[in-house]
Scaffold this active site. Structure first.
Site, PDB file in Angstrom:
ATOM      1  N   LYS A   1     -69.842 -18.142 -35.360  1.00  0.00           N
ATOM      2  CA  LYS A   1     -71.014 -18.429 -36.181  1.00  0.00           C
ATOM      3  C   LYS A   1     -72.168 -17.489 -35.828  1.00  0.00           C
ATOM      4  O   LYS A   1     -72.906 -17.034 -36.712  1.00  0.00           O
ATOM      5  CB  LYS A   1     -71.433 -19.883 -36.005  1.00  0.00           C
ATOM      6  CG  LYS A   1     -70.458 -20.872 -36.624  1.00  0.00           C
ATOM      7  CD  LYS A   1     -70.809 -22.304 -36.321  1.00  0.00           C
ATOM      8  CE  LYS A   1     -72.031 -22.768 -37.063  1.00  0.00           C
ATOM      9  NZ  LYS A   1     -72.293 -24.217 -36.843  1.00  0.00           N
TER      10      LYS A   1
ATOM     11  N   GLU B   1     -58.345  -4.000 -41.341  1.00  0.00           N
ATOM     12  CA  GLU B   1     -57.741  -5.134 -40.634  1.00  0.00           C
ATOM     13  C   GLU B   1     -58.189  -5.099 -39.187  1.00  0.00           C
ATOM     14  O   GLU B   1     -58.274  -4.034 -38.571  1.00  0.00           O
ATOM     15  CB  GLU B   1     -56.201  -5.074 -40.613  1.00  0.00           C
ATOM     16  CG  GLU B   1     -55.478  -5.452 -41.869  1.00  0.00           C
ATOM     17  CD  GLU B   1     -53.957  -5.444 -41.665  1.00  0.00           C
ATOM     18  OE1 GLU B   1     -53.481  -5.859 -40.576  1.00  0.00           O
ATOM     19  OE2 GLU B   1     -53.252  -5.012 -42.581  1.00  0.00           O
TER      20      GLU B   1
ATOM     21  N   TYR C   1     -56.290  -3.393 -34.081  1.00  0.00           N
ATOM     22  CA  TYR C   1     -56.158  -4.557 -33.213  1.00  0.00           C
ATOM     23  C   TYR C   1     -56.159  -4.127 -31.738  1.00  0.00           C
ATOM     24  O   TYR C   1     -56.742  -4.793 -30.894  1.00  0.00           O
ATOM     25  CB  TYR C   1     -54.856  -5.309 -33.512  1.00  0.00           C
ATOM     26  CG  TYR C   1     -54.773  -5.888 -34.899  1.00  0.00           C
ATOM     27  CD1 TYR C   1     -55.178  -7.188 -35.162  1.00  0.00           C
ATOM     28  CD2 TYR C   1     -54.280  -5.138 -35.958  1.00  0.00           C
ATOM     29  CE1 TYR C   1     -55.101  -7.730 -36.437  1.00  0.00           C
ATOM     30  CE2 TYR C   1     -54.190  -5.665 -37.234  1.00  0.00           C
ATOM     31  CZ  TYR C   1     -54.598  -6.959 -37.477  1.00  0.00           C
ATOM     32  OH  TYR C   1     -54.516  -7.485 -38.749  1.00  0.00           O
TER      33      TYR C   1
ATOM     34  N   HIS D   1     -46.676  -5.141 -48.408  1.00  0.00           N
ATOM     35  CA  HIS D   1     -45.549  -5.055 -47.470  1.00  0.00           C
ATOM     36  C   HIS D   1     -44.269  -4.949 -48.298  1.00  0.00           C
ATOM     37  O   HIS D   1     -43.522  -5.919 -48.457  1.00  0.00           O
ATOM     38  CB  HIS D   1     -45.536  -6.262 -46.534  1.00  0.00           C
ATOM     39  CG  HIS D   1     -46.625  -6.224 -45.505  1.00  0.00           C
ATOM     40  ND1 HIS D   1     -47.911  -6.661 -45.773  1.00  0.00           N
ATOM     41  CD2 HIS D   1     -46.630  -5.782 -44.223  1.00  0.00           C
ATOM     42  CE1 HIS D   1     -48.653  -6.495 -44.684  1.00  0.00           C
ATOM     43  NE2 HIS D   1     -47.907  -5.964 -43.734  1.00  0.00           N
TER      44      HIS D   1
ATOM     45  N   GLU E   1     -51.074   1.568 -42.305  1.00  0.00           N
ATOM     46  CA  GLU E   1     -50.631   1.772 -40.910  1.00  0.00           C
ATOM     47  C   GLU E   1     -49.488   2.782 -40.820  1.00  0.00           C
ATOM     48  O   GLU E   1     -48.567   2.641 -40.023  1.00  0.00           O
ATOM     49  CB  GLU E   1     -50.246   0.435 -40.273  1.00  0.00           C
ATOM     50  CG  GLU E   1     -51.423  -0.519 -40.173  1.00  0.00           C
ATOM     51  CD  GLU E   1     -51.071  -1.861 -39.570  1.00  0.00           C
ATOM     52  OE1 GLU E   1     -49.936  -2.037 -39.082  1.00  0.00           O
ATOM     53  OE2 GLU E   1     -51.927  -2.761 -39.589  1.00  0.00           O
TER      54      GLU E   1
ATOM     55  N   TRP F   1     -43.661   1.361 -37.234  1.00  0.00           N
ATOM     56  CA  TRP F   1     -43.056   0.028 -37.335  1.00  0.00           C
ATOM     57  C   TRP F   1     -42.643  -0.288 -38.769  1.00  0.00           C
ATOM     58  O   TRP F   1     -41.743  -1.087 -38.989  1.00  0.00           O
ATOM     59  CB  TRP F   1     -43.989  -1.048 -36.781  1.00  0.00           C
ATOM     60  CG  TRP F   1     -45.434  -0.892 -37.134  1.00  0.00           C
ATOM     61  CD1 TRP F   1     -46.082  -1.403 -38.210  1.00  0.00           C
ATOM     62  CD2 TRP F   1     -46.421  -0.187 -36.373  1.00  0.00           C
ATOM     63  NE1 TRP F   1     -47.409  -1.060 -38.195  1.00  0.00           N
ATOM     64  CE2 TRP F   1     -47.645  -0.325 -37.076  1.00  0.00           C
ATOM     65  CE3 TRP F   1     -46.392   0.530 -35.174  1.00  0.00           C
ATOM     66  CZ2 TRP F   1     -48.835   0.247 -36.608  1.00  0.00           C
ATOM     67  CZ3 TRP F   1     -47.566   1.091 -34.727  1.00  0.00           C
ATOM     68  CH2 TRP F   1     -48.775   0.951 -35.422  1.00  0.00           C
TER      69      TRP F   1
END
Length: 416
Positions: free
Chosen positions: A394, A336, A300, A160, A228, A233
């Site tokens: 799990k 990610e 995401y 970043h 990304e 952004w």
């Protein structure tokens, strides 16, 4: 999808608001980390061999361990995917105990992959003095990477990078219109901030070359710059540079680290967000096979409580990656992902064991690894033992194709 970081001086807490068949043989308990088996072995029809592996890699002078990592990640994808988490040794939900990762607290095993970042290492305030907080984070990052390698884990690093004007942000929304229009172009060869960018890369190179084990062997790292980029952004996003400009910056980064700085312990990852739906979309800013080892995707949005329909969308995009990686003999990865649970956002039933697992396995895709974003004080991507979705995690972690550290093969040795 836009992300946010919250910085505290007590610890590194990355707070992010992102960026079919199932298995029935899951168990409920995971044993503690155990010695790993031999590296994965290829089928007879696989074009990748121990003899020709470097012909498919970015760096023909890659170290033996880096070469083995490429080979073994590629072979791993045929049977399993490694499960990782960003900042796993520092990001804990609800200020939990810091003696082990949240993944290990819940499952008994550390993650198979550790995600780290150059964010504080290349910060303008890092003066490399022992009492400097940013330098302390640099040392902590290096220590964590070494510890992960010693355990047999895989390491990956994102970046970043703060914009070149005031070096205060990596978010485009925090910049003026003029800054957004010029920042990325300015770091290209011949640009006003190209020398500035080279100095940042000098720091990156210096850190990579410090990553050595107790025997002085360089530790391999998957490096993921300018991620990304299909969104806008970040200041390197699609609205702020052309496809050719993006390719030029990526190619320069690889060439400078590899050829000018002599760094040979890196695999290079290319990772857009989830905006694409065709291979041509995915490759629209691809810098070329000579510059990329890992074909990745951050996703995401498709898994943000969209049920099986979202899982199917995410899987279709990973199928594009997987097919490209098979054709190009590269590594495919979900670089990610996650669904963040907070006091106001409840877990989604079976999110891990059904929706995410289907995303990563349906349609015979070959994904080498996936990474959750970091846990923090007020939210988690990976549940702690008392969370209501701990059993679901799990179950996910014990399915046939899932690999935490306790089932990860040896990744830094070629099979005999």
């Amino acid at each position: 999808m836009k992300k946010y970081y919250t910085l505290t001086i007590l610890s590194i807490l990355f707070l992010v608001f992102a960026c079919s068949g199932s298995d029935s043989d899951a168990t409920t308990d995971i044993p503690n980390d155990t010695p790993k088996g031999d590296p994965p072995v290829a089928g007879d029809t696989d074009p990748l061999t121990t003899q020709n592996v470097k012909t498919y890699m970015v760096d023909p002078n890659a170290t033996a361990e880096t070469t083995a990592l490429f080979y073994n990640l590629k072979k791993l994808s045929k049977t399993k995917f490694a499960i990782g988490q960003q900042d796993a040794f520092n990001g804990f939900y609800n200020n939990g105990a810091t003696d082990q990762s949240d993944i290990k607290k819940t499952t008994g095993s550390d993650p198979a992959l550790l995600g780290s970042d150059f964010i504080f290492i290349t910060d303008k305030n890092n003066n490399e003095q022992a009492n400097n907080w940013f330098y302390q984070q640099e040392q902590k990052t290096i220590s964590d990477i070494k510890a992960a390698y010693e355990k047999g884990m895989i390491n990956t690093m994102s970046w970043h990078l703060r914009e070149p004007n005031k070096e205060e942000t990596f978010y485009a929304d925090d910049m003026t219109a003029e800054q957004k229009a010029t920042a990325f172009k300015s770091i290209l060869p011949g640009g006003a901030n190209h020398e500035w960018y080279k100095k940042k890369l000098d720091k990156v190179a210096a850190v990579f070359l410090k990553l050595k084990d107790v025997n002085g062997v360089l530790i391999p790292v998957i490096f993921r710059p300018f991620h990304e980029f299909d969104g806008s952004w970040f200041w390197w996003g699609a609205n702020f540079c052309t496809a050719d400009e993006y390719k030029t910056a990526y190619q320069f980064t690889v060439t400078y680290l590899k050829d000018t700085k002599g760094v040979h312990n890196i695999l290079y990852a290319f990772s857009p967000d989830n905006s694409y739906t065709t291979s041509s979309n995915y490759l629209s800013r691809y810098p070329g096979d000579a510059y990329v080892d890992v074909l990745g995707m951050d996703n995401y949005g498709d898994l943000n409580n969209q049920g099986q329909a979202g899982a199917d969308k995410a899987n279709a995009k990973l199928k594009i990656l997987s097919d490209l990686a098979i054709t190009k003999v590269k590594i495919a990865a979900m670089t990610e992902t996650g669904y963040r649970v907070t006091t106001s956002v409840s877990p989604v039933t079976d999110w891990f064991s059904t929706y995410l697992y289907n995303t990563l396995t349906a349609n015979s895709i070959q994904i080498s690894y996936m990474m959750f974003w970091n846990n923090s004080q007020d939210g988690y991507y990976v549940p702690t033992p008392s969370a209501t979705n701990a059993a679901d995690f799990k179950t996910f972690a014990t399915k046939t194709k899932s690999a935490l550290l306790n089932t990860l093969p040896k990744m830094y040795e070629m099979p005999k």
